[in-house]
Design an enzyme around this catalytic site. Sequence first.
Site, PDB file in Angstrom:
ATOM      1  N   TYR A  38       0.871  -1.181   0.000  1.00 20.09           N
ATOM      2  CA  TYR A  38       0.000   0.000   0.000  1.00 20.09           C
ATOM      3  C   TYR A  38       0.906   1.228   0.000  1.00 20.09           C
ATOM      4  O   TYR A  38       1.923   1.243  -0.685  1.00 20.09           O
ATOM      5  CB  TYR A  38      -0.947  -0.124   1.215  1.00 20.09           C
ATOM      6  CG  TYR A  38      -2.122   0.803   1.183  1.00 20.09           C
ATOM      7  CD1 TYR A  38      -2.841   1.048   0.009  1.00 20.09           C
ATOM      8  CD2 TYR A  38      -2.529   1.451   2.346  1.00 20.09           C
ATOM      9  CE1 TYR A  38      -3.918   1.918  -0.006  1.00 20.09           C
ATOM     10  CE2 TYR A  38      -3.614   2.317   2.339  1.00 20.09           C
ATOM     11  CZ  TYR A  38      -4.297   2.553   1.159  1.00 20.09           C
ATOM     12  OH  TYR A  38      -5.349   3.413   1.151  1.00 20.09           O
ATOM     13  N   LYS A  93     -19.562 -20.255 -12.574  1.00 18.06           N
ATOM     14  CA  LYS A  93     -18.617 -20.156 -13.701  1.00 18.06           C
ATOM     15  C   LYS A  93     -17.240 -19.727 -13.174  1.00 18.06           C
ATOM     16  O   LYS A  93     -16.205 -20.209 -13.631  1.00 18.06           O
ATOM     17  CB  LYS A  93     -19.128 -19.157 -14.742  1.00 18.06           C
ATOM     18  CG  LYS A  93     -20.437 -19.564 -15.403  1.00 18.06           C
ATOM     19  CD  LYS A  93     -20.250 -20.586 -16.526  1.00 18.06           C
ATOM     20  CE  LYS A  93     -21.599 -21.036 -17.077  1.00 18.06           C
ATOM     21  NZ  LYS A  93     -21.487 -21.988 -18.189  1.00 18.06           N
ATOM     22  N   GLU A 135     -22.240 -14.113 -20.071  1.00 19.39           N
ATOM     23  CA  GLU A 135     -22.961 -15.354 -19.729  1.00 19.39           C
ATOM     24  C   GLU A 135     -24.461 -15.100 -19.584  1.00 19.39           C
ATOM     25  O   GLU A 135     -24.883 -14.095 -18.979  1.00 19.39           O
ATOM     26  CB  GLU A 135     -22.404 -15.909 -18.413  1.00 19.39           C
ATOM     27  CG  GLU A 135     -22.874 -17.309 -18.065  1.00 19.39           C
ATOM     28  CD  GLU A 135     -22.318 -18.367 -19.022  1.00 19.39           C
ATOM     29  OE1 GLU A 135     -21.125 -18.321 -19.343  1.00 19.39           O
ATOM     30  OE2 GLU A 135     -23.097 -19.246 -19.451  1.00 19.39           O
ATOM     31  N   ASP A 136     -25.232 -16.023 -20.107  1.00 17.40           N
ATOM     32  CA  ASP A 136     -26.684 -16.067 -19.888  1.00 17.40           C
ATOM     33  C   ASP A 136     -27.365 -14.735 -20.213  1.00 17.40           C
ATOM     34  O   ASP A 136     -28.169 -14.210 -19.430  1.00 17.40           O
ATOM     35  CB  ASP A 136     -26.986 -16.548 -18.458  1.00 17.40           C
ATOM     36  CG  ASP A 136     -26.665 -18.027 -18.278  1.00 17.40           C
ATOM     37  OD1 ASP A 136     -26.197 -18.659 -19.249  1.00 17.40           O
ATOM     38  OD2 ASP A 136     -26.871 -18.562 -17.179  1.00 17.40           O
ATOM     39  N   ALA A 194     -33.707 -21.183 -31.143  1.00 15.21           N
ATOM     40  CA  ALA A 194     -33.103 -20.317 -32.165  1.00 15.21           C
ATOM     41  C   ALA A 194     -32.531 -19.088 -31.486  1.00 15.21           C
ATOM     42  O   ALA A 194     -32.617 -17.974 -31.997  1.00 15.21           O
ATOM     43  CB  ALA A 194     -34.165 -19.936 -33.198  1.00 15.21           C
ATOM     44  N   ALA A 197     -27.394 -19.855 -28.045  1.00 16.17           N
ATOM     45  CA  ALA A 197     -26.663 -21.118 -28.182  1.00 16.17           C
ATOM     46  C   ALA A 197     -26.974 -21.783 -29.520  1.00 16.17           C
ATOM     47  O   ALA A 197     -26.069 -22.281 -30.211  1.00 16.17           O
ATOM     48  CB  ALA A 197     -27.009 -22.041 -27.020  1.00 16.17           C
TER      49      ALA A 197
END
Length: 415
Positions: A38, A93, A135-136, A194, A197
Amino acid sequence: MSDIRQQALDYHEFPVPGKTAVCLTKPAQSSHDLALAYSPGVAEPVREIASNPENAYRYTNKGNTVAVISNGTAILGLGNLGPLASKPVMEGKSLLFKRFANIDSIDIEVKHRTTEDFINTVEAIADTFGGINLEDIKAPECFEIERELIKRCNIPVFHDDQHGTAIVTAAGMINALEIQGKKIDDAVFVCLGAGAAAIACMSMFVKCGALRENVYMLDRQGVIHTRREDLNEYKALFANNTDKRTLQDVIKDADVFLGLSGADLLTADDIALMAPNPVIFACSNPDPEIKPELAHAIRNDLIMGTGRSDYPNQVNNVLCFPFIFRGALDVRAQVINDEMKLAAVYAIANLAKEPVPEEVLAAYPKVSSLSFGAEYVLPKPMDPRLLPNVARAVSQAAIDSGVAKITTLPTEYNV
Ligand SMILES: NC(=O)C1=CN([C@@H]2O[C@H](COP(=O)(O)OP(=O)(O)OC[C@H]3O[C@@H](n4cnc5c(N)ncnc54)[C@H](OP(=O)(O)O)[C@@H]3O)[C@@H](O)[C@H]2O)C=CC1
Ligand SMILES: CC(=O)C(=O)O
Ligand SMILES: [Mg+2]
């Protein structure tokens, strides 16, 4: 079922809530340690980075850190449940990044109004990290988000549900078709879903030799065909010039069913209509489009995969994202390009043909042996060879395609 529910809740709650934490990599015991970590010592790397941003890779954790970023609009197959509800998946993840590739990872869940807001938020924090794993995030917004972020960031940005899934599914499909004695350029594919993915998987299959006219993709309205006027530009890529309209119309005599949609949408009657020796990858999580027990009860000539860990043939992006990022980070690739993705496909596919070491079998106590065949078309996530094999192939492809800032392979790949 309720047993796994309670076990999963307890796993997430105890002994401390959640699945990840931060750990220190430097001593911080003495006043001298603090003077280095620091003030005043920290000013030195600050000055170095201010004079050359590349020094962030030398003096901070940037180069080994990947952000897992979601808005919770397509959490597994559970749907749009919002950013906070996606946090267990994103922590998961991060756990997998650390467990399989020793990559430090932090989950970030973003609440936003417009797509542009989301893009601006991620762009604003991107320099903190060595890479970004989206993601997602549901389709079609995910396509614009990824495209823009790749343009605006100078680190790899990778939408896992598109490309991680496509890489693993293509690897498994190449092997499954070989085992079933089918050629990819003859095979007829039915893809239920569709979205992120599905579009990425079918695009990857086409790169691997599948014919676009042999692909029937379906969304909630049925078959995607050339006379539909409600298609976005991504679905339109797979519009088939056909009179077939329903799943039952297209599944008849199909060689392959790929499910990237939702639970229990494929029936036993549908499976009975498929061509001899079909391949069925029912990849929706946590519940597949058809349960393997039901599929196997209908016919004994099929190869069956799911996204889950508790059945043979787990077709899941966990086989890719830790390792493709390891390879990308190790040579400081600026992007993850098609060459790197295809290198990952073939590295994963080829590993399934190698003899399986004892330590992999030990991680799967219910399995007595594993060898290339109908019940083993892909390596197991616990296979320690995934890391060197996939990362090496990806790094080499990054170097060869000119996107790597470091142009020698790491020595740890030479095992
Ligand atoms: N095994 C793996 O590694 C992975 C599995 N997946 C799974 O794939 C699924 C989709 O994820 P993702 O692509 O990210 O999500 P998206 O929200 O981007 O896409 C979902 C797609 O599924 C379609 N769909 C939903 N319900 C039905 C239905 N009843 N009939 C036909 N189509 C339907 C939607 O149709 P419409 O366009 O009409 O709304 C949409 O095209 C999830 O279940 C997820 O768990 C995803 C990534 C990896
Ligand atoms: C595995 C995964 O990423 C999904 O189902 O969304
Ligand atoms: Mg996902």
